[in-house]
Each structure stands twice: as C-alpha cells, then as structure tokens.
Design an enzyme around this catalytic site. Structure first.
Site, short mmCIF file in Angstrom:
data_model
loop_
_atom_site.label_atom_id
_atom_site.label_comp_id
_atom_site.label_asym_id
_atom_site.label_seq_id
_atom_site.Cartn_x
_atom_site.Cartn_y
_atom_site.Cartn_z
N ARG A 36 5.23 -0.26 -6.16
CA ARG A 36 5.30 -1.11 -5.01
C ARG A 36 4.33 -2.03 -5.19
NH1 ARG A 36 7.05 2.21 -0.33
NH2 ARG A 36 5.60 1.11 0.81
N CYS B 33 0.62 -1.32 0.04
CA CYS B 33 0.03 0.09 -0.04
C CYS B 33 0.77 1.32 -0.10
CB CYS B 33 -0.94 0.13 1.24
SG CYS B 33 -1.88 -1.63 1.21
N GLU C 30 18.48 -17.91 -5.65
CA GLU C 30 18.18 -16.52 -6.19
C GLU C 30 17.50 -16.82 -7.50
OE1 GLU C 30 17.16 -13.92 -5.16
OE2 GLU C 30 17.40 -12.48 -6.71
N LYS D 7 6.49 -4.38 -4.06
CA LYS D 7 7.82 -4.03 -4.02
C LYS D 7 8.40 -3.80 -2.76
CE LYS D 7 11.72 -3.13 -5.81
NZ LYS D 7 12.57 -4.22 -6.26
N LYS E 150 13.77 -15.52 -9.03
CA LYS E 150 13.63 -14.85 -10.01
C LYS E 150 12.61 -15.37 -11.25
CE LYS E 150 14.71 -11.76 -8.84
NZ LYS E 150 15.22 -11.46 -7.68
N ASN F 167 -2.18 2.69 5.67
CA ASN F 167 -0.99 1.42 5.40
C ASN F 167 -0.91 0.63 6.81
OD1 ASN F 167 -0.87 2.69 2.93
ND2 ASN F 167 1.29 2.94 3.30
N GLY F 168 -0.75 -0.56 6.58
CA GLY F 168 -0.53 -1.19 8.01
C GLY F 168 -1.38 -2.35 8.19
N GLU G 214 9.14 -15.65 -9.60
CA GLU G 214 8.31 -14.37 -9.74
C GLU G 214 7.89 -13.78 -10.93
OE1 GLU G 214 11.88 -12.29 -7.64
OE2 GLU G 214 10.28 -11.32 -6.39
N TRP H 240 -2.91 -2.83 -1.68
CA TRP H 240 -2.60 -4.16 -1.98
C TRP H 240 -3.45 -5.14 -0.85
CZ3 TRP H 240 0.09 -8.48 0.36
CH2 TRP H 240 0.47 -9.34 -0.53
N HIS I 123 18.60 -37.13 -2.50
CA HIS I 123 17.72 -37.48 -1.04
C HIS I 123 16.42 -37.06 -1.47
CE1 HIS I 123 21.32 -38.03 1.05
NE2 HIS I 123 21.94 -37.18 0.51
#
Ligand code: F6R
Length: 643
Positions: free
Chosen positions: A27, A2, A516, A638, A520, A100-101, A523, A74, A539
């Site tokens: 964001r 948000c 990583e 973001k 990527k 926000n929060g 995402e 969001w 395993h």
C-alpha cells in the site's frame, strides 16, 4: 497508504503483526510500528523505513505477549520519523492506539489537551486520539470505582458491576472510552486501541476508513485490508461507519453507537476468497512485470459469462431495462489511472449509446456541486475501492438521488458496498503500486457498460453486439502477442533513459492512452512526462521540443491517424526523438519515427486495451535502466485513503 493490523489470541502477537504488516507493505508507507501487551504494561517499537528494519530490531525487546496492534504509516501530518510512527501511547504509557485517516480538528483538540496537561510526543494528527481516550478512560474508571464503592457499602455488589468483569456483550470501559473520544473527532478514522488494565482486549472504531475483523482457532484478528488478515481466517465482519468493536482472544462484539448508548449489533460479514488475494511474484523479477503479463487473463476473466444467448448482461448493475432506458446522462468519477480508463469510456458511451458522458476526477467532483439528477448514472471507478475522494463523490451523488455504479477490483471494498451495483474487474490482487492489469480490467468493464447502454437504447443490434464482443474477446490473444516480444520496447527505453522530460501524444482513444502512458512513466521512473492531445501541440507544448527530446506518439490505426502523423512530423522536424506505437503493417510511420513498436490490428474502440501494454513495458524498462524501485515508487501509496 496507512495500514492497520491487530491480533489477540493464544499465540505470540509480534510475529503475527509483522506478517500482517508485510502484507500491507504494497500500500506504500514510510514507517511502521507495533505495540504488544507485556504483562501489565505495553511495549511499543517503531521504526522508519521498511518492515524488515522493524523486524530486525524486535529481538532486543523479547516480546512474548499475545495481544498487540501494528501500523504502517504514510506521512501526512509530520515527517516520517520514529516519533511520528504509530502506535501512539498515552502520557502514562498504558494506552496504545493506531489510526488510519485524518483528524481534521486535531490542532484545536491538541491545544485543549495540552491545556489539560497532556504531553505530545509527535507532530501527527492521530496522537490526539490516544490522549482523548486517556481522559475518557480515567473518568469512566473513576465513575466505575465510585459505583463499586457504593455497591460495596450497600452490600449490593454483584460480579457484573465490577470494572474488570463486564457482562458478556456489554461494552468494556475501553470501548466506552473509545466511543467517547470519537465523539470529539472530526474527520475519518479506523482506530485500534489497547489498554494495559484490560489485558487481551482490542477495541476498534471506524468512520470512512475500513476495518475488518475475523476469528480463527487461535485468536481474533483485525486489519484495515482483508489481504492483511491471517490465512487462518475465512470470513470477516466488516465494521460499518460509526460502529465500535471489542475483541478478545476468543470472540468479538460489535456495537452501534447513538449518543452514549452502545447497542450490540450483528455486523455485515464477508467470505474471503484467498485465490484473489495471492501475492506471489513467481518467476517474475517484480510484481509490475508479473501484473503486465496477467492482462490477457484479466480480459478473459472479466468477459467470462457476459454474452449469452445473443445478449450482453451485467446483472450486477441492478437496473431494469426500463431504468436503464431512463438514463439520460452518465457521469464517471475516478482518480489517476482509473480516470484514464474513464476517459476511454466517455468515447465509447457517447459513440455507441449516444448518451452524454462526463468524466471528472473525484477530488474536483466532490467540491463542485455538480449537476446530478435521478436520471444520471454515476459510475465510480476505483481499483482499490477505497480512494477517499472517490468515496466522498459516491456519497455526494447518492444524496443527489443518482444511481451509483462501482467498478472496482476489491471484493467488499467501500466502493463496492456503497454503490447501488458493482462490477468486479477480476484483476485479482494488484501489488505493484503502478496500476497495470487493473487498468485493463477497468477498460474491459467500462467497454461492457458502454455496450450495455447502447444495447438498452437500441443503438446496437444483436449482430453488432456479437461482432463487438467477439473482437473485444480477441484482445486477450492480441495482448499475448504483444507480450511475446519486447525487444523494440527495450530499444526505445535505452533511447529515452537519460532524458529529463518526455511528451506523450495521441488523439481520440490515443489521447487517453497517452495520458496513462505518461503517468506510468512518471510514477516508476521519476522521469518528467506530460501528455497532450496531439492537436494541442501547436498551442504551446511544441516549444519544449529540442533535438533528442522524446516524443512518444500513440499512432495506431484510427480515423485521426493522418492527423497524428502530421503532428509527429512537426515534432520530428524540430529534432524530437520519436517513439511511435503503430498498427502492424504500418511501415510508412518508419519514415517519421526513430522507434516503432507495432501492435496487432484492432478496432479503434478497443485499441487502448492493447496500445497501453508497450507503454507499461516502456515505463518499467526505463525505470529499471534508471535504477528505480519498480513496485514501490517513492512517495506513492497503493490505496489513497486520505484526500
Ligand atoms: C497509477 C495509480 C493511481 C491510482 C489512483 C486511483 O498507477 O495506481 O493513479 O489509479 O490512485 O486509485 P484507485 O483506482 O484505487 O481509486
């Protein structure tokens, strides 16, 4: 996640709010809205989807008011919908808020407010705030009018006792009402509120969620993110936890709150560096590719001025040689991509400085009562500098007496302000949701930290430090080399694009790079990907391998190269389609891999800085081939400002 924007001044507010909301788009959000004062009422407009949708709908409302607030949401509590989008209005429509929060006790507050006759229009946790303010405001307004009546009756009324003309510097009724409402809240918040009966005024409050306020010639601006603040603002006040601010068209006052006493205070201020904030993708098709190409610059900028007179210095660490020497444990806390950078650092800190180093995702650390002592150095890594879990972990570690060192990309961010020392990663603003250049900035910064710890423990001598620093600096040119030719990456992407799943493997440094790389890919392309230390394949995960299954192996020159090679062979014999990241000159690997992407020869310690680049390109290429939104992948934000 948000975002908040607000403006009060002498210009029409709506275009300024829309511009601010556009700057917050990176964001991540799924709905947006604004509320503008129009005469003696507040007009609110909310839309799901993109800001452009909201902007297109505005002409029909003929908004001309010069005071307003806006929000990108969001979804957490309640689906993305117009009803759940902010701003939220009080029952009589006279008060508007954005938030926000997370309000943790929203269900209980909602029940109480409904019993008191309030009608809720959304499923959000945030809506309780506006109803609480509404109750507080009417109570305060009633008390104030009683006082006025009494003063009138006694013939003692003076201008400053009027509800509409508060003494300069005294909190308005709205500020008092917001403060009272906050007293009922449990959770985190950045709030902006307006009331129709106090035209031109915005009141803000914060707890654990950032808000900055800045003054320009044409008005006063507030935002949850410095990058959303108008370019006309050159310095901002950073609201601290528990503070309330009151803005009008010309100025703003900040108050600290103790019980029901509000005392005016001077806020902390911060000069804005707009160069670091430029969000222009220039000739590039999307921000992700632009940011991938910026990595050589990030390496150079992060290293600049660090190695002078034969010694590495990180003065921002704010620790003396003696204090550095006392460190007997390092604990790195981070989330997502930042966590992967931390995994690399663990190898370096333990390898060079021989200090035990633990790496933990912040969301686990904060709830685990970890062993942290005053001789533990806690390092918090966060691109945005406002990840809720990382911040909570920092607070926890400091309470336990540890020194906390932040590594962040955002100047003046909560991580920077709440840590004892901070390194800025010099990536400049990262717009694409998938982190690329900030990962590189983190890797380089953490490498410097590992070298510094080794230097202070006397484990790396000056000549070794000089050699390492020089090789580290060379990675910038090597990154440029990799970026010159992406044909092999593209061929590998074509081979992977129709897969339903992919596996990434590596050992040592390569294992962190594999993690990583898999993140990527997930995402941006929505292709399921898993990463495993190559030795773990047998395993369990090897059961997934079937003909054509993409196995992406980080097989650069390292002490475990031969081991990785045999893991590749095991997968290959079961039909895997192997893409290998290998060191220039390694032709042997072609016997086992379907696609080889060569990168320049580099010391194993620095290999993540270069080896990640083809994997970033691969993820983006596959995402493009699958028709995905590169910069704003679905469901992602973001800045993850809620836990
Ligand atoms: C991945 C990504 C996220 C972030 C994570 C932590 O591309 O961007 O995984 O790395 O949300 O964010 P920061 O570093 O801002 O704390």
């Amino acid at each position: 996640m948000c975002g908040i924007i607000g403006y009060t001044g002498n210009r029409p507010a709506a275009p300024i709010l829309i511009e601010g909301l556009k700057r917050l788009e990176y964001r991540g959000y799924d709905s947006a809205g604004i509320a503008v004062e129009e005469g003696d009422r507040i007009q609110s407009v909310c839309r799901t989807g993109k800001i452009a949708e909201l902007e297109r709908s505005l002409p029909q409302f003929h908004l001309t008011g010069s005071c307003g607030i806006g929000h990108t949401r969001w979804a957490t509590h309640g689906v993305p919908s117009e009803a759940n989008a902010h701003p939220h209005l009080s029952c009589d429509g006279s008060i508007a808020i954005v938030h926000n929060g997370i309000i943790e006790n929203h269900a209980e507050l909602r029940r109480i407010l409904e019993e008191r006759g309030h009608t809720f229009l959304s499923q959000t946790d945030s809506e309780v705030i506006v109803h609480l303010i509404e109750d507080a405001y009417s109570m305060l307004a009633f008390e104030a009018s009683e006082d006025d009546d009494l003063a009138d009756a006694e013939g003692k009324r003076t201008p400053h006792t009027s509800t509409s003309e508060m003494l300069a510097g005294e909190p308005s009724l709205l500020a008092q009402a917001v403060s009272m409402a906050c007293g009922f809240l449990i959770g985190s918040w950045a709030i902006c509120a307006m009331v129709a009966s106090e035209p031109g005024k915005i009141v803000c409050a914060r707890k654990e969620s950032p808000l900055v306020i800045g003054r320009a010639a044409t008005g006063v601006h507030v935002a949850s993110d410095v990058s959303a603040i108008s370019d006309a603002v050159s310095e901002v006040a950073v609201l601290a936890d528990g503070q309330i601010a009151e803005l009008d068209a010309r100025m703003f006052n900040v108050f600290s709150v103790a019980g029901d006493v509000m005392t005016r205070v001077n806020p902390e201020t911060m000069k804005l560096d707009r160069r670091a904030d430029v969000a222009d993708r220039g000739q590039y098709a999307d921000f992700m590719i632009k940011e991938i190409h910026e990595q050589p610059r990030v390496i150079r900028d992060t290293l600049e001025g660090r190695f002078d007179g034969g010694e590495l210095t990180i003065s921002e660490l704010a620790l003396t040689h003696e204090e550095l020497n006392l460190i007997d444990r390092v604990c790195i806390i981070a989330c997502g991509t930042s966590y992967h950078a931390a995994l690399v650092a663990k190898n370096l800190i333990e390898g060079w400085a021989r200090i035990p180093c633990e790496v933990e995702v912040a969301s686990e650390f904060r709830y685990r009562d970890p062993i942290v002592t005053p001789s533990t150095l806690v390092v918090a890594v966060s691109q945005s500098g406002e990840t809720a879990d990382t911040l909570a972990a920092i607070r926890d570690a400091r309470i336990k007496g540890a020194k906390v060192f932040g590594i962040t990309n955002v100047l003046g961010s909560p991580v920077a302000r709440e840590s004892d020392g901070v390194i800025y990663t010099k990536a400049n603003k990262e717009v694409a949701v998938a982190s690329t250049k900030s990962f590189t900035g983190q890797l380089v910064s953490l490498t410097l930290l590992a070298m510094l710890l080794a230097q202070s423990k006397g484990r790396l001598k000056q000549a070794q430090m000089r050699m390492l620093f020089s090789e580290l600096s060379n990675t910038a040119a090597q990154a440029e080399e990799i970026l010159k030719d992406a044909d092999d990456v593209h061929r590998a992407a074509l081979a992977c694009k129709d897969a339903r799943s992919a596996m990434f493997i590596g050992r040592g440094m390569g294992a962190a790079v594999a993690e990583e790389g898999a993140l990527k890919l997930k995402e941006v392309s929505y292709l399921h990907a898993e990463a495993y230390p190559a030795g773990e394949m047998k395993h369990g995960p090897i059961a997934l391998i079937e003909p054509g299954f993409p196995l992406i192996a980080v097989a650069t020159e390292s002490p475990t190269y031969e081991k990785v090679l045999s893991n590749i062979q095991e997968a290959k014999t079961r039909g895997a389609m192997v893409v290998a990241i290998a060191t220039e000159g390694d032709e042997r690997i072609r016997e086992h891999a379907d696609h080889v992407i060569h990168i320049p020869k580099v010391r194993d310690a620095f290999s993540p800085i270069t080896a990640i680049i083809p994997l970033q390109l691969l993820a983006r290429d596959i995402a493009l081939l699958r028709g995905c939104n590169i910069d704003q992948p679905r469901n992602l934000a973001k800045s993850v400002t809620v836990e």
